[in-house]
Design a protein around this motif. Structure first.
Motif, PDB file in Angstrom:
ATOM      1  N   MET A 212       0.363   0.761  -3.860  1.00 33.52           N
ATOM      2  CA  MET A 212      -0.684  -0.474  -3.931  1.00 33.52           C
ATOM      3  C   MET A 212      -1.073  -0.313  -5.491  1.00 33.52           C
ATOM      4  SD  MET A 212      -2.301  -2.887  -2.876  1.00 33.52           S
ATOM      5  CE  MET A 212      -2.267  -2.758  -1.110  1.00 33.52           C
ATOM      6  N   VAL A 213      -1.099   0.795  -6.033  1.00 33.06           N
ATOM      7  CA  VAL A 213      -1.477   0.972  -7.279  1.00 33.06           C
ATOM      8  C   VAL A 213      -0.466   0.582  -8.316  1.00 33.06           C
ATOM      9  CG1 VAL A 213      -2.061   2.759  -9.180  1.00 33.06           C
ATOM     10  CG2 VAL A 213      -3.056   2.939  -6.867  1.00 33.06           C
ATOM     11  N   LEU A 214       0.950   0.898  -7.979  1.00 31.02           N
ATOM     12  CA  LEU A 214       2.059   0.682  -8.995  1.00 31.02           C
ATOM     13  C   LEU A 214       2.587  -0.695  -8.871  1.00 31.02           C
ATOM     14  CD1 LEU A 214       3.455   4.056  -8.425  1.00 31.02           C
ATOM     15  CD2 LEU A 214       2.562   3.293 -10.457  1.00 31.02           C
ATOM     16  N   LYS A 215       2.306  -1.496  -7.764  1.00 26.40           N
ATOM     17  CA  LYS A 215       3.150  -2.491  -7.405  1.00 26.40           C
ATOM     18  C   LYS A 215       3.277  -3.888  -8.334  1.00 26.40           C
ATOM     19  CE  LYS A 215      -0.867  -5.457  -5.193  1.00 26.40           C
ATOM     20  NZ  LYS A 215      -1.931  -4.742  -5.735  1.00 26.40           N
ATOM     21  N   GLU A 216       2.519  -3.811  -9.336  1.00 28.15           N
ATOM     22  CA  GLU A 216       2.556  -4.779 -10.352  1.00 28.15           C
ATOM     23  C   GLU A 216       3.796  -4.350 -11.476  1.00 28.15           C
ATOM     24  OE1 GLU A 216       1.103  -7.856 -10.118  1.00 28.15           O
ATOM     25  OE2 GLU A 216      -0.376  -7.351  -8.725  1.00 28.15           O
ATOM     26  N   LYS A 217       3.960  -3.171 -11.409  1.00 27.42           N
ATOM     27  CA  LYS A 217       4.812  -2.682 -12.469  1.00 27.42           C
ATOM     28  C   LYS A 217       6.381  -3.020 -12.137  1.00 27.42           C
ATOM     29  CE  LYS A 217       1.993   1.344 -13.733  1.00 27.42           C
ATOM     30  NZ  LYS A 217       1.879   0.620 -15.272  1.00 27.42           N
ATOM     31  N   PRO A 218       7.139  -2.808 -13.165  1.00 29.63           N
ATOM     32  CA  PRO A 218       8.954  -3.306 -12.903  1.00 29.63           C
ATOM     33  C   PRO A 218       9.122  -2.118 -11.918  1.00 29.63           C
ATOM     34  CG  PRO A 218       8.233  -3.258 -15.297  1.00 29.63           C
ATOM     35  CD  PRO A 218       7.107  -2.803 -14.656  1.00 29.63           C
ATOM     36  N   GLN A 220      11.608  -0.094 -11.417  1.00 27.24           N
ATOM     37  CA  GLN A 220      12.003   1.040 -11.984  1.00 27.24           C
ATOM     38  C   GLN A 220      10.939   2.173 -12.476  1.00 27.24           C
ATOM     39  OE1 GLN A 220      12.657  -1.639 -13.815  1.00 27.24           O
ATOM     40  NE2 GLN A 220      12.895  -1.508 -15.906  1.00 27.24           N
ATOM     41  N   ASP A 221       9.697   1.480 -12.837  1.00 24.20           N
ATOM     42  CA  ASP A 221       8.523   2.134 -13.038  1.00 24.20           C
ATOM     43  C   ASP A 221       7.793   2.463 -11.616  1.00 24.20           C
ATOM     44  OD1 ASP A 221       8.893   2.009 -15.903  1.00 24.20           O
ATOM     45  OD2 ASP A 221       7.597   0.249 -15.892  1.00 24.20           O
ATOM     46  N   VAL A 222       8.026   1.917 -10.542  1.00 28.61           N
ATOM     47  CA  VAL A 222       7.530   2.039  -9.313  1.00 28.61           C
ATOM     48  C   VAL A 222       7.965   3.230  -8.732  1.00 28.61           C
ATOM     49  CG1 VAL A 222       7.006   1.272  -6.867  1.00 28.61           C
ATOM     50  CG2 VAL A 222       6.792  -0.476  -8.903  1.00 28.61           C
ATOM     51  N   VAL A 223       9.345   3.248  -8.742  1.00 27.00           N
ATOM     52  CA  VAL A 223       9.920   4.302  -8.251  1.00 27.00           C
ATOM     53  C   VAL A 223       9.746   5.617  -8.951  1.00 27.00           C
ATOM     54  CG1 VAL A 223      12.455   5.362  -7.999  1.00 27.00           C
ATOM     55  CG2 VAL A 223      12.132   3.010  -7.384  1.00 27.00           C
ATOM     56  N   ALA A 224       9.752   5.514 -10.415  1.00 31.57           N
ATOM     57  CA  ALA A 224       9.658   6.485 -11.074  1.00 31.57           C
ATOM     58  C   ALA A 224       8.073   7.312 -11.103  1.00 31.57           C
ATOM     59  CB  ALA A 224       9.734   6.353 -12.763  1.00 31.57           C
ATOM     60  N   GLY A 225       7.178   6.148 -10.730  1.00 30.78           N
ATOM     61  CA  GLY A 225       5.816   6.786 -10.511  1.00 30.78           C
ATOM     62  C   GLY A 225       5.635   7.208  -9.336  1.00 30.78           C
ATOM     63  N   ILE A 226       6.125   6.783  -8.556  1.00 26.43           N
ATOM     64  CA  ILE A 226       6.297   7.819  -6.972  1.00 26.43           C
ATOM     65  C   ILE A 226       6.580   9.009  -7.030  1.00 26.43           C
ATOM     66  CG2 ILE A 226       6.848   7.655  -4.451  1.00 26.43           C
ATOM     67  CD1 ILE A 226       4.904   5.507  -5.061  1.00 26.43           C
ATOM     68  N   MET A 227       7.667   9.302  -7.718  1.00 32.46           N
ATOM     69  CA  MET A 227       8.465  10.553  -7.913  1.00 32.46           C
ATOM     70  C   MET A 227       7.583  11.411  -8.729  1.00 32.46           C
ATOM     71  SD  MET A 227      11.050  12.179  -7.251  1.00 32.46           S
ATOM     72  CE  MET A 227      12.564  11.271  -7.086  1.00 32.46           C
TER      73      MET A 227
END
Length: 253
Positions: A212-218, A220-227
């Motif tokens: 929910m926090v990352l959903k607006e990002k591209p 690749q940034d969502v995946v990297a952010g979760i990692m």
């Protein structure tokens, strides 16, 4: 003993290079197709592991994609993973629906499986032009659909069993339609079952909050952010399970 250990370590490194080499790692994978975008990553817990992801065009308008998790660890799981990836491509050329592909892969795995290994597998067939998607789930974690309007929810299950367990299991398929800006997030349980020093799990609830926090990002940034959040949560604790994530976002024509 030292020489034998070094030889084993060298062979495992080569095995890892071979395994990682069969995974697609050039993104965006279809730069001339502007209707959608996708990103995927796999981080083995050991030199080699049993997670998998794959995707390929079945024709000009249909993308087949899959994420799976093989039982066990190490070299046996890696060999089984390679077999599963080969079977998915082979059976996708014979069957036109997600449930039939899973059925055919399951039949092939059950035919000769002396080690009784199995794989959980989510497979989807995505219409690149209109956003329609058919999917079948063989015992895998339900992916999340992230709506452009902000809602995040897991996909309905198709009540499928892991592949390689029961011959002639009747897999089912369901359909949904992604709207412009909607995304699909597919992962393995190495994400939600990552553990910290207090023996707490990262958990599906925490994953949903972070998405929910990352959903607006591209994507690749969502995946990297979760990692990154998994790394922070684990506080340097050694990874015990493979971690795989795939994200697909539909933009429309």
């Amino acid at each position: 003993t030292t020489a034998a250990k070094e030889r084993i370590e060298s062979e495992l490194k080569i095995a890892r290079d071979i395994q990682m080499g069969i995974l697609k790692k050039i993104f965006p994978p279809f730069p001339d197709r502007h209707e959608f975008d996708m990103w995927a990553t796999l981080e083995p817990a050991r030199e080699v592991g049993g997670d998998l992801y794959d995707f390929f065009l079945m024709d000009e308008d249909h993308l087949c994609f899959a994420v799976g998790d093989v039982s066990g660890k190490g070299v046996p799981a890696a060999l089984f993973m390679a077999i599963v990836m080969t079977l998915i491509k082979a059976k996708a050329s014979e069957a036109a629906t997600a449930d039939r592909i899973l059925h055919k892969v399951n039949q092939a795995l059950c035919l000769n499986n002396p080690s009784s290994m199995f794989v959980t597998l989510f497979l989807g067939i995505f219409n690149i032009r209109n956003g329609e998607m058919e999917y079948s789930n063989g015992g895998h974690n339900p992916p999340y659909i992230i709506h452009a309007r902000g809602e995040i929810k897991p996909l309905e299950t198709t009540h499928g069993m892991a592949l390689g367990v029961m011959e002639d299991f009747p897999y089912q398929a369901k359909k949904l339609a992604l709207q412009k800006g909607d995304s699909l997030f597919v992962y393995t349980d190495g994400v939600t079952e990552a553990m910290n020093t207090a023996e707490e799990l990262f958990s599906a609830e925490r994953l949903e909050r972070e998405l929910m926090v990352l959903k607006e990002k591209p994507i690749q940034d969502v995946v990297a952010g979760i990692m990154e959040r998994i790394d922070v949560f684990s506080r340097g604790l050694e990874q015990t399970d493979d971690i795989t994530m795939m994200m697909l976002r539909f933009y429309g024509e």
